[in-house]
Design a protein around this motif. Structure first.
Motif, PDB file in Angstrom:
ATOM      1  N   VAL B 189       5.716  10.141  -2.766  1.00 10.33           N
ATOM      2  CA  VAL B 189       4.394   9.810  -2.245  1.00 10.33           C
ATOM      3  C   VAL B 189       4.546   9.568  -0.739  1.00 10.33           C
ATOM      4  N   PRO B 190       3.662  10.123   0.094  1.00  6.46           N
ATOM      5  CA  PRO B 190       3.796   9.894   1.536  1.00  6.46           C
ATOM      6  C   PRO B 190       3.834   8.400   1.863  1.00  6.46           C
ATOM      7  N   CYS B 338       7.944   5.769  -3.333  1.00  3.02           N
ATOM      8  CA  CYS B 338       7.335   5.914  -4.646  1.00  3.02           C
ATOM      9  C   CYS B 338       7.559   7.368  -5.071  1.00  3.02           C
ATOM     10  N   ARG B 349      -2.321   8.665  -9.919  1.00  2.00           N
ATOM     11  CA  ARG B 349      -1.574   8.451  -8.672  1.00  2.00           C
ATOM     12  C   ARG B 349      -1.976   7.123  -8.024  1.00  2.00           C
ATOM     13  N   ARG B 350      -3.279   6.845  -8.052  1.00  5.32           N
ATOM     14  CA  ARG B 350      -3.754   5.589  -7.477  1.00  5.32           C
ATOM     15  C   ARG B 350      -3.144   4.396  -8.219  1.00  5.32           C
ATOM     16  N   ILE B 353       0.481   3.966  -7.307  1.00  4.82           N
ATOM     17  CA  ILE B 353       0.666   3.398  -5.962  1.00  4.82           C
ATOM     18  C   ILE B 353       0.346   1.908  -5.966  1.00  4.82           C
ATOM     19  N   ARG B 354      -0.772   1.527  -6.605  1.00  7.72           N
ATOM     20  CA  ARG B 354      -1.149   0.109  -6.601  1.00  7.72           C
ATOM     21  C   ARG B 354      -0.086  -0.734  -7.316  1.00  7.72           C
ATOM     22  N   TYR B 356       2.974  -0.046  -7.614  1.00  8.74           N
ATOM     23  CA  TYR B 356       4.203   0.015  -6.810  1.00  8.74           C
ATOM     24  C   TYR B 356       4.207  -1.077  -5.747  1.00  8.74           C
ATOM     25  N   GLU B 357       3.111  -1.166  -5.015  1.00 10.82           N
ATOM     26  CA  GLU B 357       3.095  -1.976  -3.785  1.00 10.82           C
ATOM     27  C   GLU B 357       3.428  -3.437  -4.051  1.00 10.82           C
TER      28      GLU B 357
END
Lengths: 166, 450
Positions: B189-190, B338, B349-350, B353-354, B356-357
């Protein structure tokens, strides 16, 4: 008559937020935020480009709603996080404050920050620096933060970065 | 004088003893040997093939202390080179990633194509070079070994190493499962996140495989997950931790375990099961079709995989890829991303990411409690009244040679396995790290003496 914000009022507001963070008055800090506040510190896509879309690119911190910040404060005070205790000594220095827009109950304020920290445990001092963009909303007779966007320029994180040190 | 590494691992399986001398975390001579014989003396992870998808794409990475340039040439072949001009040594690629048919050295303008060949020496004809120079190769130095498995790129600066397949051995089976390994492959993920900590690299190596610390180091995170589950917090960020019994101290039966593979690779895992908040939930059917029901169940478990010495993939509520980059005995750089299946839906994907953070980031609510603990260990290691650490003893009587019914179900062949309830928290999987460490260090020291 809708609320307008002057630059000196914007500066006072940012200085107040900084002081509340530095002094650990985090309930008062949380009260500066609206219930639906967005708090975001994006990661960098490459050396020169910041990530822009929080749903497809990574953020260092992203909360859609003040509850995420309340969780952070809860953790920092819990006594159950070795990273959070003893809390490093911090001072925020805010500069280059510009009022981008300040009429009709909505204000946008750009500024720069440097946070100096001293971690007693490691006897180590370091700093974070970058840019803030605050979106303020006038509600219930006062200005609150509806959105805070933090651009962390030195993003090689030395061990810990938390809400109080950015 | 350098300490002999052979004396620093007290490995006596017949007596039930495995101890590690604290000096391995702080001695500068040991660190130097590790760089030469482990990080620069054998296979290391370098990156993902998807970091350079198109012809002439490149990215820069690191093998030990050596800067590496990975390029995809005009024919689509990936190559790995030392990112250093053969002329004076400057790095020919300056950025983390990009696309370039030609890399021009910024110092004296020697140029190289995306296959690493020299394409120009400035003012060569006027240079009055001797014939010996004209006849020698001026391309970038190619890594002696470079290979790909399931999109993961590995290279070796040393020539005398086993094949990549032999190096990965049975651990490769678990690279087959990373984020479900969809047909489109895996990607980053960027937004790379880099952090440092002032402690030895092996503290990170161990922590990824450490089930014992979770409820001790992360109670604040666990409490926040409980708050969110109860709705005390308005945060939208939820997590599969909510639904997992793996960390519940009163869960019954097998809740996880560990596998050890050849060449120091290990996996530890915890039972989670199919839950709606897992970002792969939408793909559970496709995953079962590709990997079978047993493979699907493994993919939905929490898994921490270490490919010795520098790759760790942690999969739970989200999915992290970590590269461990030692800087000094008491300082380590972590490059983290990620990792995600290419082509997953926007909603998944959202969610990935959430989740993950909050958990994985150094700016999140779990990782700092690990890294601060590593620094505490590093300071504590100065105490040498008793140099032997006792953190390698849990599970000593629980392991068995070979696999078990759960590894058999997916055709995995570990050398050793442990099945664990929620409180066993096997520490014998670290033995695998240190046996490989001792083997590589001894071979290196032996080669130096010869």
């Amino acid at each position: 008559m809708t609320a307008a914000l002057s630059r000196s009022e914007a500066e006072d507001f940012l200085y107040l937020e900084a002081a509340l963070l530095d002094e650990g008055d985090w309930d008062a800090w949380l009260a500066l935020y609206t219930e639906d506040a967005i708090f975001r510190m994006p990661a960098w896509r490459d050396e020169e480009t910041l990530c822009s879309d929080p749903d497809t690119e990574l953020s260092l911190i992203h909360y859609d709603g003040r509850g995420g910040l309340e969780d952070r404060v809860f953790r920092a005070r819990s006594g159950q996080s070795v990273a959070s205790h003893p809390r490093p000594r911090c001072v925020h220095v805010i500069g280059n404050v510009r009022l981008i827009d300040g009429a009709d109950g909505i204000a946008e304020v750009a500024s720069t920050f440097t946070v100096f920290l001293h971690d007693m445990r490691a006897d180590r001092t370091h700093h974070f620096f970058g840019r803030y963009r605050h979106m303020l909303r006038h509600e219930a007779g006062t200005w609150r933060i509806a959105r805070k966007h933090i651009v962390l320029l030195n993003d090689t994180i030395p061990t810990v970065v938390d809400f109080y040190s950015i | 004088m350098t300490i002999d590494p052979a004396g620093l691992i007290d490995d006596r399986p017949d007596e039930g003893i495995f101890r590690v001398d604290r000096a391995i975390f702080s001695d500068p001579g040991i660190f130097d040997l590790e760089m030469r014989h482990i990080f620069e003396g054998g296979w290391v992870f370098l990156g993902l093939a998807s970091q350079a998808r198109a012809p002439h794409d490149f990215f820069t990475t690191q093998a030990g202390r050596v800067p590496i340039l990975i390029m995809r040439d005009g024919e689509g072949q990936l190559g790995a080179f030392v990112n250093s001009c053969p002329h004076k040594g400057a790095q020919v690629a300056q950025t983390r990633a990009g696309n370039a048919r030609i890399h021009v050295c910024p110092y004296h303008s020697w140029s190289f194509d995306s296959a690493g060949r020299n394409r120009g020496i400035k003012w060569q004809r006027a240079g009055c070079y001797a014939a010996a120079f004209e006849q020698s190769d001026h391309g970038l130095a190619r890594l002696p070994h470079f290979g790909e498995y399931r999109g993961f790129l590995f290279g070796s600066l040393a020539a005398d190493v086993p094949t990549l397949a032999a190096h990965l051995g049975g651990a490769a089976r678990f690279l087959d499962f990373v984020v479900g390994q969809p047909p489109a492959g895996v990607e980053l993920v960027p937004g790379a996140v880099t952090f440092t900590y002032d402690a030895n690299w092996k503290l990170q190596l161990e922590n990824c495989s450490d089930a014992y610390h979770f409820t001790s180091a992360h109670p604040s995170y666990i409490q926040i997950m409980e708050r969110r589950q109860k709705g005390d917090s308005a945060a939208a960020v939820r997590s599969i931790w909510d639904q997992s019994q793996a960390w519940s101290e009163d869960a019954e039966g097998v809740q996880g375990g560990s596998y050890s593979f050849e060449h120091g690779h290990v996996l530890n895992w915890g039972r989670i099961g199919l839950t709606g908040s897992h970002p792969l939930f939408e793909s559970a059917g496709d995953i079962a079709a590709r990997h079978g029901a047993a493979g699907r169940d493994w993919i939905f478990n929490m898994r921490n995989l270490t490919i010795f010495p520098n790759l760790q993939i942690a999969e739970n509520a989200s999915s992290q890829l970590r590269m461990i980059q030692p800087i000094a005995p008491g300082r380590t750089l972590m490059r983290t991303w990620c990792i995600a299946p290419s082509g997953e839906s926007g909603a998944a994907r959202r969610q990935r990411i959430r989740q993950y953070e909050d958990f994985f980031n150094p700016s999140g609510m779990a990782t700092p409690d690990d890294t601060v603990a590593y620094e505490s260990c590093q300071r504590g290691h100065a105490g040498r009244v008793d140099p032997w650490l006792q953190g390698y003893a849990r599970g000593m009587t629980a392991g068995r040679a070979g696999g078990n019914r759960l590894s058999d179900a997916i055709g995995a062949s570990p050398r050793r396995s442990v099945l664990a309830d929620s409180q066993l928290c096997d520490e014998t999987l670290y033995h695998n790290y240190y046996r490989e460490w001792a083997r590589r260090m001894a071979a290196g020291v032996g080669a130096e003496r010869a």
